[in-house]
Scaffold this active site. Structure first.
Site, PDB file in Angstrom:
ATOM      1  N   ASP A  37      -6.401  -4.202  -0.282  1.00 54.20           N
ATOM      2  CA  ASP A  37      -5.366  -4.753   0.017  1.00 54.20           C
ATOM      3  C   ASP A  37      -5.100  -6.182  -0.768  1.00 54.20           C
ATOM      4  OD1 ASP A  37      -5.310  -2.686   1.834  1.00 54.20           O
ATOM      5  OD2 ASP A  37      -5.022  -4.186   3.348  1.00 54.20           O
ATOM      6  N   HIS A 184     -10.277  -5.964  -0.110  1.00 51.90           N
ATOM      7  CA  HIS A 184      -9.331  -6.611  -0.638  1.00 51.90           C
ATOM      8  C   HIS A 184      -9.730  -6.899  -2.122  1.00 51.90           C
ATOM      9  CE1 HIS A 184      -8.879  -7.304   3.774  1.00 51.90           C
ATOM     10  NE2 HIS A 184      -7.766  -7.571   3.547  1.00 51.90           N
TER      11      HIS A 184
END
Ligand code: NI
Length: 224
Positions: A37, A184
């Site tokens: 992400d 991430h």
């Protein structure tokens, strides 16, 4: 005379059909999906793409429209797409969608899908709400934009910087068939995620898991 033609290699699915939010997808095999992400990110995304390429490991990137809008970000999205990774929508600049009105919620999602389509030629069919904050209203707006909510069942907590070993341990040991693993590549200092990734890929494969994109995972869902 009959001449056998070589079978065309099947194109892996690149879209996810509409439906309720997804946290994991039990499949007939032993598949898991790595997801990243908050990118594209100038410092970390290239290193993550390089590790995935070295291991021929597909992943899914939930990207933000804003960092994808400059030339460097657009080049990274194109590399993701050409490498066979899936790209999902993580809003334009990462607001908490449940606090926005309908028009702004739609704008956040549509602007990001516009950027992704301009770069890759494909509109995302998945979105992941920042922080996982979602409700029926947000999911309905996203569905109207052609996207299904993809959450996760394994949070490696890499965003809290627990150390690369802890990130590896969470991703590899907590995963089960059909897991969607949250990592991430942007949004902060992701050195630990970069350092952990090679051992995550080799560790999951050593446990017998194949790595697939989210569209591939959904396509392999075990019939209920
Ligand atoms: Ni995020």
């Amino acid at each position: 005379m009959f001449v056998a033609r070589p079978k065309p290699s099947p194109t892996p699915p690149s879209t996810v059909p509409p439906g309720p939010p997804i946290r994991s997808v039990p499949t007939a095999g032993t598949r898991v999906a790595l997801t990243f992400d908050d990118g594209p990110n100038g410092q970390y995304t290239d290193a993550i793409l390089a590790t995935l390429a070295r291991h021929r490991a597909p992943a899914t990137f939930f990207v933000c429209g804003k960092p994808a809008s400059d030339a460097a970000g657009a080049a990274q999205l194109l590399r993701m797409h050409r490498a066979g990774h899936a790209i999902g929508n993580h809003t334009y600049d990462h607001p908490r969608l449940t606090t926005l009105d309908d028009a702004e919620t739609a704008r956040q999602l549509r602007a990001t899908s516009d950027v992704v389509e301009r770069i890759t030629g494909q509109r995302p069919t998945t979105y992941r709400p920042p922080g996982g904050h979602h409700d029926a209203r947000v999911n309905a707006i996203a569905a109207a934009e052609g996207m299904r909510n993809v959450l996760w069942d394994i949070d490696t907590r890499d965003w809290s910087r627990p150390g690369a070993d802890a990130i590896v341990h969470s991703a590899v040991n907590d995963a089960r068939n059909g897991s969607i693993i949250l990592l991430h590549d942007g949004g902060g200092n992701r050195e630990q995620t970069v350092a952990a990734l090679e051992r995550i890929v080799t560790g999951l494969r050593a446990r017998g898991f194949s790595l697939v994109t989210v569209p591939q995972l959904v396509a392999a869902a075990r019939p209920a």
